[in-house]
Design a protein around this motif. Structure first.
Motif, PDB file in Angstrom:
ATOM      1  N   LYS A 567       0.818  -1.220   0.000  1.00  0.00           N
ATOM      2  CA  LYS A 567       0.000   0.000   0.000  1.00  0.00           C
ATOM      3  C   LYS A 567       0.847   1.264   0.000  1.00  0.00           C
ATOM      4  N   LEU A 607      -7.483  -1.007  -6.925  1.00  0.00           N
ATOM      5  CA  LEU A 607      -8.837  -0.710  -6.445  1.00  0.00           C
ATOM      6  C   LEU A 607      -9.076  -1.228  -5.033  1.00  0.00           C
ATOM      7  N   TYR A 608      -8.497  -2.350  -4.692  1.00  0.00           N
ATOM      8  CA  TYR A 608      -8.708  -2.920  -3.367  1.00  0.00           C
ATOM      9  C   TYR A 608      -8.118  -2.028  -2.277  1.00  0.00           C
ATOM     10  N   LYS A 610      -7.445   1.118  -2.478  1.00  0.00           N
ATOM     11  CA  LYS A 610      -8.177   2.397  -2.517  1.00  0.00           C
ATOM     12  C   LYS A 610      -7.308   3.632  -2.290  1.00  0.00           C
ATOM     13  N   GLU A 611      -6.049   3.557  -2.657  1.00  0.00           N
ATOM     14  CA  GLU A 611      -5.184   4.720  -2.525  1.00  0.00           C
ATOM     15  C   GLU A 611      -5.327   5.653  -3.731  1.00  0.00           C
ATOM     16  N   LYS A 613      -7.839   7.380  -6.229  1.00  0.00           N
ATOM     17  CA  LYS A 613      -9.253   7.736  -6.358  1.00  0.00           C
ATOM     18  C   LYS A 613      -9.701   7.501  -7.796  1.00  0.00           C
ATOM     19  N   THR A 614     -10.867   6.857  -7.925  1.00  0.00           N
ATOM     20  CA  THR A 614     -11.422   6.592  -9.245  1.00  0.00           C
ATOM     21  C   THR A 614     -12.738   7.338  -9.409  1.00  0.00           C
ATOM     22  N   ARG A 619     -15.288   3.644 -13.041  1.00  0.00           N
ATOM     23  CA  ARG A 619     -15.825   2.417 -12.442  1.00  0.00           C
ATOM     24  C   ARG A 619     -16.928   1.837 -13.332  1.00  0.00           C
ATOM     25  N   GLY A 658     -17.553  -3.638  -2.547  1.00  0.00           N
ATOM     26  CA  GLY A 658     -16.462  -3.101  -1.732  1.00  0.00           C
ATOM     27  C   GLY A 658     -16.004  -4.103  -0.692  1.00  0.00           C
ATOM     28  N   GLU A 660     -13.976  -6.966   1.530  1.00  0.00           N
ATOM     29  CA  GLU A 660     -12.595  -6.978   2.025  1.00  0.00           C
ATOM     30  C   GLU A 660     -11.867  -8.208   1.497  1.00  0.00           C
TER      31      GLU A 660
END
Length: 664
Positions: A567, A607-608, A610-611, A613-614, A619, A658, A660
């Motif tokens: 990350k 995407l997992y 989430k650092e 931004k989309t 999407r 979303g 985990e």
């Protein structure tokens, strides 16, 4: 690299050569290289280094005529009948000779124009043929043969090629022996040295006469004459359009040369120098004839491999015989079936390695030996493992690299530099091919790793791309098989520094290979961190996602997959990377299953965590593509369904809920 079904960053659980040698997905097979450069012989000489005579004088005192065989004793009546027949034949012969041959011989002289002499020699040849003197049906008495020889030999000072070839062919048909045969053979060879004469050789059917000599005379008794006869065929067979070579093969020259090669290898009746010179011509002719399409099949049916082994073993101290042997092997190893045959001949493999160990200062010989070994080890695992287990091939090639790496940095002529580069390129290629095999790759030494890094740096700086590419291919093999704790992995820091520098080289193939090795090393956190700290690495990898070269895109994706597992490195990613990945999916889809799948891996990690931004638009477009691609009406290929679908469906689930899940 021919990609497997595993994730890019996983350590391998199979040991197939294609997975790593083709690091650019079939753009490079088992370390590719160019054929050794054998310059065309401008002088068309018999030997590369040995002096040769071009004398064409003929000694009449050495003229030989086949002795007559006495007939059995007959009864008086039978004998009288035979005597009467002979008198009649003699009378007919005398009449024919006086009316047809004598006038021509009397008019032939040096004062005539070449064209007139040529016409009269043609007329003489036709008359001798009609009289049966050239076919063997009528034996030409000694005194008459001398007259013809005397007349023709006096004309050999003329400079007209066609005339000289016509006279030479006529003399060969009449039968010349010993010194006369040597002189005529020398003359014919001398005429082959001018390429402009090749067409005349065909028109005058001189090659047929040479083949007749090789078929009818004994090589043990005419060794020196055969040197020039076969030397002439060797030079002619190198004709650029292969016309003469095709005719020679059609008329059985390969079988003739094989027979004489066997005789040279087994006979104890020839002087060693003559035998050596004969071998050089035979091997050279065979090598040239390998350019003829029909040769591959014919050689496969012959014993040339076994004979070469014998020749190399018994003439090991003759560097020119070895060089010509290796030139032939070099060409033969490009034939699929012949390469397979050579791979099973351990004696030849061991001999080639022995030559490399003992002829360190003969670069032309080294280049060809290494080229042959590279071809064989690139295609046949058993040969590579034999050379590793029984011949220490990596150590031999490493020693060679040390010697020629030192020569590479010396100030010398351009020609010597080219040869030095070629030795290194061929040597590194052999090592790389042997490193296809796990037992070799995991046993690498620090010396080999450091040599590869050093050579790669020098090659990159000097723009010697073939050496750099073979080095990278070898490193790719090592990185594929070596696990954490291995000697190779322990060198990952200096390897990474070296590879980062290579990314600046403006060469697509080198960039592909460099990204491949970095991708395998980036599974280790410290390597990923080092790469993330260098802004140029991310910039290059991200930029290459837009490349039209699918191999560059694949390697870039693979590298980024391993880095984005962590990350803390996501902040280095460009903001448009999701859009880039979606565009890749749209562009290739089912046309490139592996590239589409590795792109999904990269999207998952981004995407997992989430650092990045989309936007909603990104999407939505991605979901649309994924739903379309997982619809069975889009593609029913088993590979697509088993590789792409599982990852795509997990990604759909992530985007929808979303959930985990762990990074890929």
């Amino acid at each position: 690299m021919a990609k497997s079904k595993r994730e890019f960053y996983e350590l391998p659980n199979i040991a197939t050569s294609s997975d790593i040698i083709n690091a650019a997905r079939h753009s490079i097979k088992a370390a590719a290289t160019s054929r050794p450069f054998t310059p065309s012989e401008g002088k068309r000489s018999l030997f590369t280094t040995r002096p040769t005579s071009s004398s064409s004088s003929i000694d009449l005192s050495e003229l030989n005529v086949t002795p007559r065989v006495l007939s059995p004793i007959d009864s008086p009546k039978t004998q009288k009948r035979k005597d009467d027949q002979k008198k009649k034949e003699s009378s007919n012969f005398e009449a024919y000779w006086r009316s047809k041959i004598t006038p021509i011989l009397g008019s032939l002289n040096m004062e005539l124009e070449n064209v007139d002499i040529l016409n009269q020699v043609e007329e003489l040849s036709e008359c001798l043929l009609r009289g049966g003197f050239l076919t063997g049906s009528v034996v030409l008495p000694h005194q008459y043969k001398v007259k013809v020889f005397q007349c023709l030999i006096n004309l050999l000072d003329k400079k007209d090629t066609r005339l000289l070839l016509k006279i030479s062919r006529l003399l060969l048909c009449l039968g010349v022996y010993e010194k006369n045969l040597i002189s005529i053979s020398k003359l014919i060879f001398k005429l082959t040295r001018c390429e402009n004469n090749d067409a005349i050789f065909l028109e005058e059917k001189t090659v047929h006469s040479l083949l007749n000599v090789l078929n009818q005379q004994k090589i043990e008794e005419n060794g020196l004459a055969f040197v020039y006869c076969i030397g002439a065929l060797k030079v002619l067979s190198a004709n650029t359009d292969n016309t003469i070579g095709e005719i020679l093969v059609q008329y059985g020259v390969l079988q003739v040369l094989e027979r004489h090669l066997i005789t040279c290898n087994t006979s104890n009746e020839m002087e060693s120098e003559v035998k050596s010179n004969l071998l050089i011509q035979i091997l050279g002719a065979l090598r040239n004839l390998c350019d003829i399409p029909a040769t591959e099949k014919l050689l496969g049916e012959m014993s040339v491999c076994e004979q070469l082994q014998y020749t190399m073993t018994h003439h090991y101290n003759d560097s020119e015989v070895l060089l010509n042997s290796c030139r032939l092997l070099s060409r033969m190893s490009l034939f699929t079936e012949m390469c397979a045959m050579l791979s099973h001949n351990n004696d030849i493999l061991n001999l080639l390695l022995k030559v490399i160990d003992n002829y360190t200062n003969d670069p032309q010989l080294l280049i060809r030996c290494a080229f042959v070994l590279g071809n064989i080890t690139g295609q046949h695992s058993h040969a590579a493992l034999h050379l590793h287990d029984n011949g220490s091939i990596v150590e031999s090639m490493l020693s060679l690299c040390k010697v020629y790496k030192a020569k590479l940095v010396e100030k010398t002529t351009k020609e010597k530099q080219t040869v030095t580069k070629d030795v290194l390129c061929k040597a590194v290629r052999v090592i790389t091919n042997v490193l296809q095999h796990e037992k070799v790759a995991v046993s690498v030494t620090p010396q080999l790793i450091k040599m590869f890094i050093s050579l790669g740096q020098i090659a990159a700086q000097a723009k010697i791309h073939e050496i750099a590419l073979n080095v990278l291919c070898g490193l790719n093999n090592m990185s594929f098989y070596n696990k954490e704790g291995s000697l190779f992995v322990k060198h990952r820091a200096i390897l990474t520094d070296f590879l980062i520098k290579l990314l600046a080289v403006n060469n697509v193939a080198i960039t592909i290979e460099t990204l491949g090795v970095l991708g395998n090393l980036a599974q280790y956190h410290d390597v990923a961190e080092k790469l993330a700290q260098d802004k140029h690495v991310f910039e290059i990898a991200a930029t290459l996602l837009d490349s039209e070269n699918s191999d560059l895109v694949y390697k870039s994706c693979g590298l980024l997959v391993n880095i984005t597992k962590y990350k803390e490195f996501h902040e280095k990613l460009p903001s448009k990377i999701v859009t880039q990945c979606v565009e890749v999916l749209c562009d290739v889809g089912m046309l490139d299953v592996e590239l589409s799948t590795v792109t999904l891996f990269l999207l998952w990690n981004i995407l997992y965590l989430k650092e990045i931004k989309t936007t909603e638009e990104e999407r939505t477009k991605l979901l649309t593509v994924l739903h379309d691609y997982t619809d069975h009406t889009y593609c029913e290929s088993e590979t697509w369904i088993t590789q792409f679908h599982p990852v795509a469906k997990r990604l759909i689930g992530l985007l929808d809920s979303g959930s985990e899940l762990l990074p890929l």
